[in-house]
Enzyme design. Structure first.
Site, PDB file in Angstrom:
ATOM      1  N   ASP A 145      -7.987   1.628   4.779  1.00 63.93           N
ATOM      2  CA  ASP A 145      -8.316   0.529   4.756  1.00 63.93           C
ATOM      3  C   ASP A 145      -9.555  -0.384   3.834  1.00 63.93           C
ATOM      4  O   ASP A 145      -9.678   0.122   3.363  1.00 63.93           O
ATOM      5  CB  ASP A 145      -9.443   0.684   5.736  1.00 63.93           C
ATOM      6  CG  ASP A 145      -9.696  -1.110   6.441  1.00 63.93           C
ATOM      7  OD1 ASP A 145      -9.016  -1.051   7.120  1.00 63.93           O
ATOM      8  OD2 ASP A 145     -10.448  -1.721   6.195  1.00 63.93           O
TER       9      ASP A 145
ATOM     10  N   HIS B  25      -8.950   0.820  -6.822  1.00 60.12           N
ATOM     11  CA  HIS B  25      -9.533   1.109  -6.494  1.00 60.12           C
ATOM     12  C   HIS B  25      -9.438   2.141  -5.455  1.00 60.12           C
ATOM     13  O   HIS B  25      -9.206   3.155  -5.143  1.00 60.12           O
ATOM     14  CB  HIS B  25      -9.713   0.472  -4.907  1.00 60.12           C
ATOM     15  CG  HIS B  25      -9.086  -1.028  -5.018  1.00 60.12           C
ATOM     16  ND1 HIS B  25      -8.060  -1.334  -6.094  1.00 60.12           N
ATOM     17  CD2 HIS B  25      -8.806  -0.917  -4.392  1.00 60.12           C
ATOM     18  CE1 HIS B  25      -7.174  -1.965  -5.209  1.00 60.12           C
ATOM     19  NE2 HIS B  25      -7.266  -1.842  -3.906  1.00 60.12           N
TER      20      HIS B  25
ATOM     21  N   LYS C  57       0.970  -1.701  -0.076  1.00 57.83           N
ATOM     22  CA  LYS C  57      -0.473   0.564  -0.044  1.00 57.83           C
ATOM     23  C   LYS C  57       0.803   1.461  -0.373  1.00 57.83           C
ATOM     24  O   LYS C  57       0.580   2.136  -0.537  1.00 57.83           O
ATOM     25  CB  LYS C  57      -0.596   0.077   1.326  1.00 57.83           C
ATOM     26  CG  LYS C  57      -1.962  -0.587   1.667  1.00 57.83           C
ATOM     27  CD  LYS C  57      -2.697  -0.157   2.662  1.00 57.83           C
ATOM     28  CE  LYS C  57      -3.694  -1.132   2.779  1.00 57.83           C
ATOM     29  NZ  LYS C  57      -4.587  -0.860   4.673  1.00 57.83           N
TER      30      LYS C  57
HETATM   31  P1  ITT Z   1      -2.716  -1.363   7.496  1.00 61.36           P
HETATM   32  O1  ITT Z   1      -4.141  -1.709   8.185  1.00 61.36           O
HETATM   33  O2  ITT Z   1      -1.297  -1.368   8.095  1.00 61.36           O
HETATM   34  O3  ITT Z   1      -2.743  -0.410   6.602  1.00 61.36           O
HETATM   35  P2  ITT Z   1      -2.831  -4.113   6.325  1.00 61.36           P
HETATM   36  O4  ITT Z   1      -2.342  -4.836   5.641  1.00 61.36           O
HETATM   37  O5  ITT Z   1      -3.829  -4.600   7.925  1.00 61.36           O
HETATM   38  O6  ITT Z   1      -2.359  -2.832   6.243  1.00 61.36           O
HETATM   39  P3  ITT Z   1      -5.732  -3.517   5.392  1.00 61.36           P
HETATM   40  O7  ITT Z   1      -6.225  -4.003   7.052  1.00 61.36           O
HETATM   41  O8  ITT Z   1      -6.481  -2.147   4.980  1.00 61.36           O
HETATM   42  O9  ITT Z   1      -4.591  -3.339   5.795  1.00 61.36           O
HETATM   43  O10 ITT Z   1      -6.598  -4.915   4.994  1.00 61.36           O
HETATM   44  C1  ITT Z   1      -6.142  -5.528   3.532  1.00 61.36           C
HETATM   45  C2  ITT Z   1      -5.910  -6.464   3.114  1.00 61.36           C
HETATM   46  O11 ITT Z   1      -6.213  -6.196   1.295  1.00 61.36           O
HETATM   47  C3  ITT Z   1      -4.294  -6.557   2.892  1.00 61.36           C
HETATM   48  O12 ITT Z   1      -4.334  -7.810   3.272  1.00 61.36           O
HETATM   49  C4  ITT Z   1      -4.309  -6.428   1.636  1.00 61.36           C
HETATM   50  O13 ITT Z   1      -3.282  -7.096   1.460  1.00 61.36           O
HETATM   51  C5  ITT Z   1      -5.644  -6.627   0.860  1.00 61.36           C
HETATM   52  N1  ITT Z   1      -5.634  -5.443  -0.011  1.00 61.36           N
HETATM   53  C6  ITT Z   1      -5.741  -4.437  -0.092  1.00 61.36           C
HETATM   54  N2  ITT Z   1      -5.106  -3.533  -1.322  1.00 61.36           N
HETATM   55  C7  ITT Z   1      -5.493  -4.777  -2.276  1.00 61.36           C
HETATM   56  C8  ITT Z   1      -4.449  -4.391  -3.537  1.00 61.36           C
HETATM   57  O14 ITT Z   1      -4.264  -3.615  -4.117  1.00 61.36           O
HETATM   58  N3  ITT Z   1      -3.909  -5.615  -4.447  1.00 61.36           N
HETATM   59  C9  ITT Z   1      -3.823  -6.694  -3.428  1.00 61.36           C
HETATM   60  N4  ITT Z   1      -4.644  -6.547  -2.231  1.00 61.36           N
HETATM   61  C10 ITT Z   1      -5.079  -6.070  -1.188  1.00 61.36           C
END
Ligand code: ITT
Length: 212
Positions: A77, A195, A19
């Protein structure tokens, strides 16, 4: 007049390297005249995400980071929502990978569940990615910006780019006739379709409106 963003700085609040890379690239692409830093530079441990939806969770993270840094912070998120699985993994996308040990296993679990439901066609494997960005600025109301990318879950993993669930998600796009996953695409191509980009465009509009 003082700058809209304290210290003319915006801090990206995430512990997810994929991200962070994408959000930094988006800021570079839109060339804002501000300092972009990340919570990597602070003693930041992500707070518990106990919100009911993406917006609540991004607010929890942005608010927490902004209190810690006293800077304007953007948190993301996001997650993958699969129609045939009643929207799962959704806000639990990161947790699924954690519980399964890694993303490969989480993606295999998705294949297994879709097969159990006999969801074999593109229409039956409809899915979308969501990204909710929250902007928290000390002493101001928090703002949310959301973007979606529609597509479907492929029948096998493909590609080495991107992160997370990218190898199994095929975005709908006029030039994606050969059904490439996000992980098959170069950064710039995913950036346009994603997105995260759609949410980011709304954030940009808001920042420009405030002369950032
Ligand atoms: P932070 O909360 O610290 O930002 P996180 O990985 O825990 O990190 P989230 O709670 O938002 O983030 O979880 C989102 C999940 O969805 C995470 O496992 C990502 O790898 C996946 N995800 C989000 N956007 C994505 C994308 O563009 N391509 C692939 N997977 C994605």
């Amino acid at each position: 007049m003082p700058p809209f963003l304290p210290e003319n700085t915006l801090c990206i609040a995430t512990s997810n390297k994929g991200k962070l890379r994408e959000i930094k690239n988006l800021f570079a692409y839109y060339s804002f005249n501000i300092h972009i830093i990340s919570t990597d530079e602070f003693d930041y441990v992500a707070p518990e995400e106990n919100g009911r939806d993406f917006a609540e969770n991004s607010c929890i993270k942005a608010r927490y980071a902004s209190q810690l840094t006293q800077l304007a912070c953007v948190a993301d998120d996001s997650g993958l929502c699969i129609d045939a699985l009643d929207g799962q993994p959704g806000i639990h996308s990161a947790r699924w990978a954690l519980n399964e040990g890694n993303f490969d296993n989480a993606m295999k679990k998705i294949f297994r569940l879709l097969e159990e439901k006999n969801a074999l066609t593109q229409a039956q494997r409809k899915a979308f990615f969501v990204c909710n960005l929250a902007l928290a600025i000390p002493n101001q109301d928090i703002e949310n910006f959301e973007g979606l990318c529609e597509g479907y879950i492929s029948s096998k993993m493909s590609g080495d780019n991107g992160f997370g669930y990218d190898p199994i998600f095929v975005p709908h796009s006029y030039n994606n006739n050969n059904q490439r996953s996000f992980a098959d695409m170069q950064n710039a191509e995913k950036r346009v379709l994603s997105h995260r980009h759609k949410a980011f465009e709304k954030l940009c509009q808001f920042l420009r409106h405030h002369n950032v």
